[in-house]
Design a protein around this motif. Structure first.
Motif, PDB file in Angstrom:
ATOM      1  N   ILE A 104     -16.515  64.903  38.288  1.00  0.00           N
ATOM      2  CA  ILE A 104     -17.843  64.319  38.076  1.00  0.00           C
ATOM      3  C   ILE A 104     -18.059  64.050  36.586  1.00  0.00           C
ATOM      4  N   ASP A 105     -18.467  62.829  36.277  1.00  0.00           N
ATOM      5  CA  ASP A 105     -18.959  62.517  34.926  1.00  0.00           C
ATOM      6  C   ASP A 105     -20.425  62.120  35.077  1.00  0.00           C
ATOM      7  N   PRO A 106     -21.355  63.023  34.748  1.00  0.00           N
ATOM      8  CA  PRO A 106     -22.771  62.768  35.021  1.00  0.00           C
ATOM      9  C   PRO A 106     -23.422  61.750  34.092  1.00  0.00           C
ATOM     10  N   LEU A 107     -22.792  61.486  32.935  1.00  0.00           N
ATOM     11  CA  LEU A 107     -23.324  60.471  32.024  1.00  0.00           C
ATOM     12  C   LEU A 107     -22.193  60.075  31.085  1.00  0.00           C
ATOM     13  N   ASP A 108     -21.584  58.955  31.368  1.00  0.00           N
ATOM     14  CA  ASP A 108     -20.524  58.445  30.505  1.00  0.00           C
ATOM     15  C   ASP A 108     -21.154  57.572  29.430  1.00  0.00           C
ATOM     16  N   ALA A 109     -20.683  57.715  28.197  1.00  0.00           N
ATOM     17  CA  ALA A 109     -21.209  56.999  27.022  1.00  0.00           C
ATOM     18  C   ALA A 109     -22.512  57.636  26.518  1.00  0.00           C
ATOM     19  N   THR A 110     -22.457  58.948  26.303  1.00  0.00           N
ATOM     20  CA  THR A 110     -23.639  59.657  25.805  1.00  0.00           C
ATOM     21  C   THR A 110     -24.050  59.165  24.417  1.00  0.00           C
ATOM     22  N   GLN A 111     -23.068  58.905  23.551  1.00  0.00           N
ATOM     23  CA  GLN A 111     -23.389  58.403  22.210  1.00  0.00           C
ATOM     24  C   GLN A 111     -24.204  57.116  22.295  1.00  0.00           C
ATOM     25  N   GLU A 112     -23.750  56.196  23.142  1.00  0.00           N
ATOM     26  CA  GLU A 112     -24.466  54.922  23.310  1.00  0.00           C
ATOM     27  C   GLU A 112     -25.821  55.137  23.983  1.00  0.00           C
ATOM     28  N   TYR A 113     -25.907  56.113  24.859  1.00  0.00           N
ATOM     29  CA  TYR A 113     -27.165  56.463  25.526  1.00  0.00           C
ATOM     30  C   TYR A 113     -28.212  56.868  24.498  1.00  0.00           C
ATOM     31  N   THR A 114     -27.802  57.660  23.511  1.00  0.00           N
ATOM     32  CA  THR A 114     -28.752  58.089  22.486  1.00  0.00           C
ATOM     33  C   THR A 114     -29.165  56.933  21.586  1.00  0.00           C
ATOM     34  N   GLU A 115     -28.307  55.916  21.482  1.00  0.00           N
ATOM     35  CA  GLU A 115     -28.619  54.738  20.663  1.00  0.00           C
ATOM     36  C   GLU A 115     -29.340  53.661  21.477  1.00  0.00           C
ATOM     37  N   TYR A 163     -23.818  50.231  28.454  1.00  0.00           N
ATOM     38  CA  TYR A 163     -22.542  50.946  28.480  1.00  0.00           C
ATOM     39  C   TYR A 163     -22.566  52.199  29.354  1.00  0.00           C
ATOM     40  N   VAL A 164     -23.741  52.634  29.761  1.00  0.00           N
ATOM     41  CA  VAL A 164     -23.900  53.932  30.419  1.00  0.00           C
ATOM     42  C   VAL A 164     -23.543  53.839  31.905  1.00  0.00           C
ATOM     43  N   SER A 213     -12.509  51.544  22.466  1.00  0.00           N
ATOM     44  CA  SER A 213     -13.679  52.386  22.237  1.00  0.00           C
ATOM     45  C   SER A 213     -14.333  52.097  20.893  1.00  0.00           C
ATOM     46  N   ARG A 214     -15.668  52.123  20.871  1.00  0.00           N
ATOM     47  CA  ARG A 214     -16.403  51.959  19.618  1.00  0.00           C
ATOM     48  C   ARG A 214     -16.662  53.307  18.946  1.00  0.00           C
ATOM     49  N   SER A 215     -16.608  54.414  19.700  1.00  0.00           N
ATOM     50  CA  SER A 215     -16.935  55.723  19.127  1.00  0.00           C
ATOM     51  C   SER A 215     -15.731  56.660  19.030  1.00  0.00           C
ATOM     52  N   HIS A 216     -14.612  56.316  19.673  1.00  0.00           N
ATOM     53  CA  HIS A 216     -13.385  57.121  19.600  1.00  0.00           C
ATOM     54  C   HIS A 216     -12.226  56.170  19.303  1.00  0.00           C
ATOM     55  N   LYS A 217     -12.282  55.530  18.159  1.00  0.00           N
ATOM     56  CA  LYS A 217     -11.364  54.425  17.873  1.00  0.00           C
ATOM     57  C   LYS A 217      -9.929  54.869  17.632  1.00  0.00           C
ATOM     58  N   GLY A 218      -9.750  55.957  16.875  1.00  0.00           N
ATOM     59  CA  GLY A 218      -8.399  56.333  16.509  1.00  0.00           C
ATOM     60  C   GLY A 218      -7.718  55.169  15.804  1.00  0.00           C
ATOM     61  N   LYS A 219      -6.486  54.868  16.190  1.00  0.00           N
ATOM     62  CA  LYS A 219      -5.737  53.766  15.590  1.00  0.00           C
ATOM     63  C   LYS A 219      -5.567  52.610  16.578  1.00  0.00           C
ATOM     64  N   VAL A 220      -6.515  52.497  17.505  1.00  0.00           N
ATOM     65  CA  VAL A 220      -6.306  51.568  18.614  1.00  0.00           C
ATOM     66  C   VAL A 220      -6.192  50.115  18.151  1.00  0.00           C
ATOM     67  N   VAL A 258     -14.910  45.630  21.322  1.00  0.00           N
ATOM     68  CA  VAL A 258     -15.295  47.024  21.079  1.00  0.00           C
ATOM     69  C   VAL A 258     -16.481  47.350  21.974  1.00  0.00           C
ATOM     70  N   ALA A 259     -16.377  48.443  22.736  1.00  0.00           N
ATOM     71  CA  ALA A 259     -17.439  48.789  23.683  1.00  0.00           C
ATOM     72  C   ALA A 259     -17.497  50.298  23.882  1.00  0.00           C
ATOM     73  N   GLY A 260     -18.555  50.761  24.507  1.00  0.00           N
ATOM     74  CA  GLY A 260     -18.728  52.181  24.783  1.00  0.00           C
ATOM     75  C   GLY A 260     -18.492  52.486  26.246  1.00  0.00           C
ATOM     76  N   GLY A 261     -18.031  53.717  26.516  1.00  0.00           N
ATOM     77  CA  GLY A 261     -17.922  54.190  27.885  1.00  0.00           C
ATOM     78  C   GLY A 261     -16.656  53.771  28.602  1.00  0.00           C
TER      79      GLY A 261
END
Length: 356
Positions: free
Chosen positions: A168-179, A184-185, A236-243, A259-262
């Motif tokens: 279960i993922d109850p809310l994917d893209a929490t960072q974007e949710y707060t923004e 993206y949610v 990912s926009r919030s977990h970019k790494g070296k993508v 670039v997108a969230g979730g």
């Protein structure tokens, strides 16, 4: 003369006791008398083996997963619209970014977990957020399978209860949710059988759109009619790494990158989704560590439609044991997935260095 009594010496008493114990041991080893001997000796008979759990119809699990994703989505939407997020940090990602949790995460998790647990108390459920044992409630479910599922999957699809794991993922893209980036949610539920994802549900609370699929069963969504020869990558926009660097090195500097969230949103971007807020891409790629509840539902949905989600090396992801995936993500449909993975391996032989 008075009758003579029989008197036993201490040695005789010892011999008699040994003989008695020998008789009891003989009884104990007998198939019918063992229980009596065990009782006399103060031992407990072996417990009878537990009866196997009845098989589970995966159509019922799909139905309750759909309902759970929608109910969780209602909580996500309610909290966001009330502007009572009560956001807090629950830790840091491997890249050092704050990992947030909100009231929306908690309330959605509570609703989704308790609904599925009430319907299938015997199944293993892995969920992103911790649920206080005192906060559990029984939520009734009428075990009704919607017509849209029956139409595509008319016959029961059974699996043993012991082989099933629910993510279960109850809310994917929490960072974007707060923004307040609501598009993206998603809320997501996945059912894995023997570690393989077979049922996936992705729900978008703010548009009401829901995509679901069952491997070897059917889906309410389709792959797009065509995909670009030069893949458009979504990352990912919030977990970019070296993508971005990885994408351009493997597929060329002209590669289009979205670039997108979730994770749920990114999987939906690969499909023919009737949601005007949904962007379109050809390949979803992620190079850093990611939790399995983020990707399991999308993996099942893609697999149900003939697509693929693997590690960057093209290895299958197993949804048992650890709740994290270290190998990155490569997801596609309508493309030669093996060729994509091979190109990554050729260009980037040391893929482990990307998770930084």
């Amino acid at each position: 003369m008075p009758p003579m009594g029989i008197r036993l010496s201490p040695l005789g008493i010892g011999v008699f006791c040994l003989l008695g114990l020998g008789v009891l041991y003989h009884l104990y080893t007998g198939s019918l008398s063992g229980r009596l001997a065990a009782f006399l000796l103060g031992e407990r008979a072996p417990a009878a083996p537990l009866a196997p759990l009845p098989p589970v119809d995966l159509r019922e699990l799909l139905a309750v997963s759909l309902l759970a994703a929608v109910r969780g989505g209602e909580e996500v939407k309610r909290v966001r619209e009330s502007n009572a997020l009560n956001e807090k940090a629950k830790g840091k990602t491997r890249e050092g970014a704050k990992e947030l949790m909100t009231q929306g995460d908690e309330q959605s998790n509570r609703k989704m977990y308790n609904l599925i647990r009430s319907a299938f108390p015997e199944l293993q459920i892995n969920t992103e957020e911790h649920l206080d044992p005192d906060d559990q409630e029984s939520i009734s479910w009428d075990r009704n399978i919607p017509d849209q599922i029956i139409k595509l999957i008319p016959q029961p699809q059974e699996a043993s209860a012991e082989s099933i794991t629910i993510w279960i993922d109850p809310l994917d893209a929490t960072q974007e949710y707060t923004e307040n980036l609501r598009q993206y949610v998603t809320t997501m539920v996945c059912v894995a059988v023997d570690g393989k994802p077979v049922v996936g549900v992705i729900h978008k609370p703010f548009s009401g759109y829901t995509a679901w699929g069952m491997v070897n069963g059917g889906s309410n969504v389709k792959a797009r009619a065509s995909y670009s020869k030069t893949p458009r990558l979504i990352v990912s926009r919030s977990h970019k790494g070296k993508v971005k660097e990885v994408a351009q090195l493997a597929f060329g500097n002209g590669t289009a990158i979205i670039v997108a969230g979730g994770a749920g949103y990114k999987v939906l971007s690969l499909l023919d989704v009737t949601d005007d807020k949904q962007e379109q891409a050809d390949v979803y790629m992620h190079t850093t560590y990611i939790k399995k509840w983020d990707i399991c539902a999308g993996n099942a949905l893609l697999h149900a439609l003939g697509g693929h989600m693997t590690t960057l090396r093209g290895e299958e992801i197993i949804y048992t044991g650890s709740d994290g995936n270290d190998g990155g993500i490569l997801a596609s449909i309508g493309m030669d997935h093996s060729a994509l993975a091979l190109k990554l391996r050729d260009k980037l032989p040391d893929l482990k260095s990307l998770d930084k």
